[in-house]
Design a protein around this motif. Structure first.
Motif, mmCIF file in Angstrom:
data_model
loop_
_atom_site.group_PDB
_atom_site.id
_atom_site.type_symbol
_atom_site.label_atom_id
_atom_site.label_comp_id
_atom_site.label_asym_id
_atom_site.label_seq_id
_atom_site.Cartn_x
_atom_site.Cartn_y
_atom_site.Cartn_z
ATOM 1 N N ALA A 6 14.893 -48.260 -32.267
ATOM 2 C CA ALA A 6 14.776 -49.703 -32.068
ATOM 3 C C ALA A 6 15.918 -50.444 -32.756
ATOM 4 C CB ALA A 6 13.427 -50.195 -32.594
ATOM 5 N N ALA A 9 19.006 -50.101 -30.609
ATOM 6 C CA ALA A 9 18.830 -50.889 -29.384
ATOM 7 C C ALA A 9 19.018 -52.372 -29.677
ATOM 8 C CB ALA A 9 17.454 -50.637 -28.793
ATOM 9 N N TYR A 44 16.808 -50.514 -21.325
ATOM 10 C CA TYR A 44 16.512 -49.090 -21.214
ATOM 11 C C TYR A 44 17.796 -48.270 -21.362
ATOM 12 C CZ TYR A 44 18.652 -49.101 -16.613
ATOM 13 O OH TYR A 44 19.553 -49.202 -15.598
ATOM 14 N N TYR A 75 14.579 -44.017 -22.641
ATOM 15 C CA TYR A 75 14.185 -44.795 -23.806
ATOM 16 C C TYR A 75 14.086 -46.228 -23.302
ATOM 17 C CZ TYR A 75 15.612 -40.832 -26.679
ATOM 18 O OH TYR A 75 15.735 -39.592 -27.240
ATOM 19 N N GLU A 76 13.025 -46.946 -23.666
ATOM 20 C CA GLU A 76 12.829 -48.312 -23.190
ATOM 21 C C GLU A 76 12.416 -49.215 -24.340
ATOM 22 O OE1 GLU A 76 10.871 -48.104 -18.956
ATOM 23 O OE2 GLU A 76 9.951 -46.628 -20.302
ATOM 24 N N TRP A 77 12.870 -50.467 -24.251
ATOM 25 C CA TRP A 77 12.543 -51.457 -25.269
ATOM 26 C C TRP A 77 12.208 -52.777 -24.608
ATOM 27 C CZ3 TRP A 77 16.891 -48.392 -25.299
ATOM 28 C CH2 TRP A 77 16.920 -47.392 -26.270
ATOM 29 N N ILE A 103 12.540 -56.419 -31.526
ATOM 30 C CA ILE A 103 11.896 -55.422 -30.676
ATOM 31 C C ILE A 103 10.376 -55.548 -30.829
ATOM 32 C CG2 ILE A 103 11.640 -52.964 -30.150
ATOM 33 C CD1 ILE A 103 14.475 -54.011 -29.561
ATOM 34 N N GLU A 106 8.290 -50.374 -27.534
ATOM 35 C CA GLU A 106 9.257 -49.339 -27.166
ATOM 36 C C GLU A 106 8.525 -48.097 -26.677
ATOM 37 O OE1 GLU A 106 11.520 -47.514 -30.451
ATOM 38 O OE2 GLU A 106 10.237 -48.686 -31.777
#
Length: 115
Positions: A6, A9, A44, A75-77, A103, A106
């Motif tokens: 995170a 990101a 992502y 990977y997604e946030w 964030i 996630e």
């Protein structure tokens, strides 16, 4: 730089330009998003890539707070952000970017559905 946390990101999303093809719009209700607006950002990164991409913006009224359908292999946030304007005086140009990233959700690459 491998982005799978995170914190990383957040650094990648900060400063992301959101009006590349005109005025940014909410993905859900199509409301025009302006400087100072609070937005939710979906970003992502596929496991095999190194680059984080911002795919969607949502206005505060649409209130997306969680990743509903994670994508397998990414990977997604989901992050809260504010739209800001930066200016380039030498080129007499300006663009809206993302700032104040926080964030809020996630998902890892093994949490998604195979489609």
């Amino acid at each position: 730089m491998s982005v799978d946390s995170a914190t990383a990101a957040k650094q990648c999303i900060t400063g992301w330009s959101v009006d590349i093809h005109g005025t940014p719009l909410c993905q859900y209700c199509t409301k025009e998003l302006l400087e100072g607006d609070e937005v939710t950002v979906y970003a992502y990164r596929p496991v095999e890539d190194q680059v984080v991409s911002v795919a969607r913006l949502y206005c505060s009224e649409c209130n997306h707070r969680e990743i509903e359908h994670p994508a397998l292999g990414c990977y997604e946030w989901l992050a809260e952000a504010r739209l800001a304007t930066i200016s380039d005086v030498a080129h007499q140009s300006h663009e809206r970017t993302l700032t104040g990233i926080d964030i809020i959700d996630e998902c890892g690459p093994k949490e998604g559905d195979a489609r």
